[in-house]
Design a protein around this motif. Structure first.
Motif, PDB file in Angstrom:
ATOM      1  N   THR A   1      37.375  36.606  -7.534  1.00 59.11           N
ATOM      2  CA  THR A   1      37.273  35.333  -6.827  1.00 59.11           C
ATOM      3  C   THR A   1      36.323  35.449  -5.645  1.00 59.11           C
ATOM      4  N   LYS A   2      35.492  34.420  -5.492  1.00 64.93           N
ATOM      5  CA  LYS A   2      34.575  34.333  -4.362  1.00 64.93           C
ATOM      6  C   LYS A   2      34.883  33.060  -3.586  1.00 64.93           C
TER       7      LYS A   2
ATOM      8  N   GLU B   1      23.983  25.630  -7.221  1.00 64.65           N
ATOM      9  CA  GLU B   1      25.148  25.853  -8.079  1.00 64.65           C
ATOM     10  C   GLU B   1      25.936  24.557  -8.252  1.00 64.65           C
TER      11      GLU B   1
ATOM     12  N   TYR C   1      29.668  23.328  -9.017  1.00 63.96           N
ATOM     13  CA  TYR C   1      31.050  23.801  -9.008  1.00 63.96           C
ATOM     14  C   TYR C   1      31.913  22.854  -9.830  1.00 63.96           C
TER      15      TYR C   1
ATOM     16  N   TYR D   1      36.327  30.325  -6.066  1.00 65.22           N
ATOM     17  CA  TYR D   1      35.822  30.097  -7.407  1.00 65.22           C
ATOM     18  C   TYR D   1      35.575  31.403  -8.150  1.00 65.22           C
TER      19      TYR D   1
ATOM     20  N   GLU E   1      32.868  33.006 -11.042  1.00 62.51           N
ATOM     21  CA  GLU E   1      31.624  32.854 -11.802  1.00 62.51           C
ATOM     22  C   GLU E   1      31.881  33.248 -13.240  1.00 62.51           C
TER      23      GLU E   1
ATOM     24  N   THR F   1      25.406  29.735 -15.802  1.00 63.06           N
ATOM     25  CA  THR F   1      26.638  30.234 -15.203  1.00 63.06           C
ATOM     26  C   THR F   1      27.484  29.045 -14.792  1.00 63.06           C
TER      27      THR F   1
ATOM     28  N   TYR G   1      30.631  27.786 -12.404  1.00 62.28           N
ATOM     29  CA  TYR G   1      31.373  28.156 -11.201  1.00 62.28           C
ATOM     30  C   TYR G   1      32.686  27.375 -11.218  1.00 62.28           C
ATOM     31  N   LYS G   2      33.736  28.003 -11.743  1.00 62.08           N
ATOM     32  CA  LYS G   2      35.034  27.342 -11.881  1.00 62.08           C
ATOM     33  C   LYS G   2      35.850  27.494 -10.608  1.00 62.08           C
TER      34      LYS G   2
END
Length: 86
Positions: free
Chosen positions: A13-14, A43, A45, A68, A70, A78, A80-81
């Protein structure tokens, strides 16, 4: 400390904080999603509304913090969830 991985180590997670620049809404597989771009970033999201209902109160210009994950879906794409909205 037992050396067990933390939730963060399991999910990688980020966190990102920014101002909402664009919002688009879509329904995917029967679930509502908001797709959000933050100012100065490229990005996109993906916020699942059923998991993060508070996102419906946010609008362009609002400050937000996302946790989120990746996920690479192809060589050039990619996703971003978002797992948490603050």
């Amino acid at each position: 400390e037992d050396g067990a991985p933390t939730k963060e180590e399991y999910t990688d997670t980020k966190t990102v904080t920014g101002t909402i620049d664009k919002i688009a809404q879509a329904v995917t597989d029967g679930n509502s999603h908001f797709y959000i771009v933050l100012s100065g970033m490229s990005e996109i999201y993906d916020v699942n509304v059923s998991d993060n209902i508070g996102i419906v109160l946010k609008d362009v210009g609002d400050s937000v913090t996302f946790e989120y994950i990746e996920q690479s879906v192809s060589e050039n794409e990619t996703v971003y969830k978002v797992t948490n909205v603050k």
